[in-house]
Design a protein around this motif. Structure first.
Motif, PDB file in Angstrom:
ATOM      1  N   ALA A   1      44.396  44.756  41.536  1.00  0.00           N
ATOM      2  CA  ALA A   1      43.575  44.102  42.632  1.00  0.00           C
ATOM      3  C   ALA A   1      44.546  42.789  43.388  1.00  0.00           C
ATOM      4  CB  ALA A   1      42.555  43.388  42.011  1.00  0.00           C
TER       5      ALA A   1
ATOM      6  N   GLY B   1      39.695  50.909  40.845  1.00  0.00           N
ATOM      7  CA  GLY B   1      39.224  50.657  42.264  1.00  0.00           C
ATOM      8  C   GLY B   1      38.004  50.454  42.572  1.00  0.00           C
TER       9      GLY B   1
ATOM     10  N   LYS C   1      35.175  45.480  40.399  1.00  0.00           N
ATOM     11  CA  LYS C   1      35.725  44.068  41.035  1.00  0.00           C
ATOM     12  C   LYS C   1      36.731  43.796  40.389  1.00  0.00           C
ATOM     13  CE  LYS C   1      31.212  41.291  42.042  1.00  0.00           C
ATOM     14  NZ  LYS C   1      30.743  40.075  41.551  1.00  0.00           N
TER      15      LYS C   1
ATOM     16  N   THR D   1      39.469  45.737  39.490  1.00  0.00           N
ATOM     17  CA  THR D   1      40.275  46.870  40.015  1.00  0.00           C
ATOM     18  C   THR D   1      40.114  46.956  41.592  1.00  0.00           C
ATOM     19  OG1 THR D   1      39.088  48.490  39.436  1.00  0.00           O
ATOM     20  CG2 THR D   1      40.371  47.756  37.777  1.00  0.00           C
ATOM     21  N   TYR D   2      39.420  46.528  42.270  1.00  0.00           N
ATOM     22  CA  TYR D   2      39.150  46.957  43.697  1.00  0.00           C
ATOM     23  C   TYR D   2      40.232  46.242  44.520  1.00  0.00           C
ATOM     24  CZ  TYR D   2      37.266  46.933  48.361  1.00  0.00           C
ATOM     25  OH  TYR D   2      37.108  46.970  49.844  1.00  0.00           O
ATOM     26  N   ASN D   3      40.870  47.046  45.142  1.00  0.00           N
ATOM     27  CA  ASN D   3      41.945  46.267  45.987  1.00  0.00           C
ATOM     28  C   ASN D   3      41.762  46.940  47.476  1.00  0.00           C
ATOM     29  OD1 ASN D   3      44.190  45.830  47.498  1.00  0.00           O
ATOM     30  ND2 ASN D   3      45.503  45.570  45.906  1.00  0.00           N
TER      31      ASN D   3
END
Length: 570
Positions: free
Chosen positions: A63, A550, A553, A555-557
């Motif tokens: 992230a 992804g 929160k 791992t979301y980038n």
């Protein structure tokens, strides 16, 4: 095999999927896919597919917006005072046709991007790094084959070597951009793309690759390969020869479904796993909290949006009388800083956050994501203040603006309720300050508005910027520099800001860059070239059958497309 064949048949015929199987990810979007050629990918719809078929030298780590990790490269070194980058490339990487990736493919990729570079392709910023100019050889005669060929070379050890004319602290981040994904040189030439030679390069300068042969027949090293497609449907399958961890989901179907209700029904029934939403107010009302839906909120937003106030309007059609006589405006109407400050005080930021963003918005100090290095939260911001707006209106144009009034015509992107509401709010506020003030607002097709604003013909528009690479330069130079990408739309120029932005480009010292960007932010507050729109808090939602990297929160980038290889489905 039978299930796969049946799925393919349904997809290509356009029939709706029902009860999508666990080995198949179904994605539905409202629009089409402009291209599948990395060399011209400059939109989110295209990159969502390209990022899963192709790979770049490096990518963002988890992230993080600042940490980069190897992908098709394994490591790199920086030398020559920060102007030479040498990359070791991963061995035994296969393209989807079985060819082994070599350094020649990587060299060809970047030379192809430099040759075909255009402002609309997204290669302008890599050209700026490697050639010292945003332009191609047609627009800048200093761009020669010798410069292109010398900028990127394979050495005797098979390493890829970039030689920059000057230091660029954002260079590595630029290499993580989708458009710099490695393509197959031999295959590309065999299907009619540029052959990579000096003898033919001139005929490919600035060429539009949107509908290229490579777009029609993509060939990457990524975890998924394209099986077939038509106007509305794309079918991908996991690439058996992929060098990395094998994807858990075998098939991916991407469907064009323009009707919002149809997309909503599909995900609620379980026919689709991921759909394009319609904005927070609609998605919260129609999707959030429904059975089988996972909702993830409070995600970072890396876009920046503003009202542009054009200081040199190059279209008489929007000027009325062309004078400050109460019947129009002069072409340089916004060149008076008092006008720009008055407009900035006239917009009700908090009301916009409450009404349009449902309380999920944030007023920023600069046209830069607050998660990026260089953002300064201490820079002052404008707030809604009708009295201060009146004060500056009375000072503008030597008092003539207040005395005579004006008529301004502003266009907004058609079928975008948020933009329309923002324009209506500003119109109502300003017209209430003085009955002689009049703002006419009207919808305009997005493609037409993009083209006319690039020519400097729009008086005032709302437009945003999504990052190409995670560096403050991509926003600060784009918006505030007199030769930045958005300069033709605003015609704003400030000598001090130009000096600071150029200095920030020549140092890798982050503390010094932060100091310079703070100076720019404070000066921009004083000069008010834009009305900064509150940034919405990002969110996503998807079928609860799907989990993986992804989507959370942690791992979301926001800088990367959703990587299908990291997903699982039950």
């Amino acid at each position: 095999m039978k299930k796969f064949a049946l799925l393919t048949s349904l997809m290509i015929s356009g029939a709706a999927l029902a009860a999508s199987p666990a080995d198949t990810l179904v994605i539905q979007s409202a629009g089409d896919v402009p291209t599948m050629d990395p060399g011209v990918t400059y939109d989110t719809a295209s990159s969502a597919l390209v990022d899963n078929m192709y790979e770049t030298l490096l990518t963002y780590s988890g992230a993080s917006l600042t940490k980069l990790e190897p992908l098709l490269a394994t490591k790199w070194t920086i030398s020559n005072g920060g102007k030479t980058y040498t990359f070791d490339l991963r061995k035994n990487v296969k393209f989807h046709n079985g060819d082994t990736m070599t350094c020649a493919d990587a060299q060809y990729t970047f030379e192809r991007n430099l040759v075909t570079n255009s402002g609309e392709s997204g290669n302008w910023f890599i050209a700026e790094s490697l050639l010292g100019t945003q332009n191609n050889a047609n627009d800048d005669k200093n761009v020669t084959w010798a410069k292109i060929d010398g900028a990127v070379q394979c050495n005797a050890a098979g390493q890829l070597v970039f030689t920059l004319p000057k230091v660029d602290p954002a260079f590595l981040a630029k290499l993580a951009y989708t458009g710099q994904a490695i393509v197959n040189k031999k295959y590309s030439a065999s299907i009619g793309e540029w052959d990579g030679t000096e003898a033919t390069w001139k005929t490919w300068v600035g060429k539009d690759l949107t509908g290229s042969n490579l777009s029609q027949k993509p060939m990457g090293t990524g975890p998924y390969k394209l099986v077939r497609y038509d106007a509305n449907n794309y079918l991908f399958t996991a690439f058996d020869g992929y060098w990395g961890k094998k994807p858990a989901i075998k098939n991916v179907v991407r469907q064009k479904v323009p009707e919002l209700a149809a997309r909503q029904q599909a995900i609620l029934r379980g026919d689709a796993d991921i759909i394009e939403g319609a904005g927070r107010s609609v998605d919260e009302a129609q999707i959030k909290g429904k059975p089988g839906i996972t909702w993830v909120d409070d995600l970072p937003n890396t876009t920046a949006t503003a009202f542009f106030m054009n200081e040199n309007i190059k279209s008489g059609a929007l000027l009325g009388s062309g004078k400050l006589d109460g019947k129009g405006i002069p072409a340089n109407f916004f060149s008076d800083v008092n006008v720009r400050r008055a407009f900035s005080y006239a917009f009700n930021y908090q009301q916009y956050i409450t009404d349009v963003q449902k309380g999920k918005g944030k007023q920023r100090t600069m046209l830069l994501p607050d998660s990026f290095p260089g953002y300064d939260a201490k820079v002052k911001t404008y707030s809604y203040d009708a009295k201060k707006a009146e004060q500056y209106f009375k000072q503008a144009w030597g008092g003539n603006l207040w005395k005579n009034g004006f008529v301004l015509t502003a266009n907004y992107r058609a079928n975008t309720p948020a933009s329309q509401t923002a324009m209506e709010m500003l119109k109502k506020s300003i017209e209430s300050i003085n009955p002689k003030f009049k703002i006419n607002i009207q919808p305009k097709q997005w493609s037409e508005m993009l083209a006319s604003s690039k020519r400097g013909e729009e008086a005032m528009i709302i437009i945003g910027w999504a990052p190409d690479y995670a560096d403050a330069d991509n926003f600060m130079y784009t918006f505030y520099a007199s030769d930045g990408f958005y300069s033709p739309r605003s015609n704003f120029k400030d000598a001090s800001i130009d000096k600071w932005l150029k200095q920030a480009r020549t140092t890798v010292n982050q503390a010094e860059r932060n100091r310079l960007y703070s100076l720019v932010g404070n000066r921009a507050y004083e000069q008010a070239p834009y009305i900064l729109m509150p940034a919405p808090v990002a969110y996503t939602f998807y079928s609860s059958r799907v989990t993986g990297e992804g989507l959370t929160k942690a791992t979301y980038n926001p800088m990367t497309s959703l990587n299908w290889k990291g997903l699982t489905k039950k």
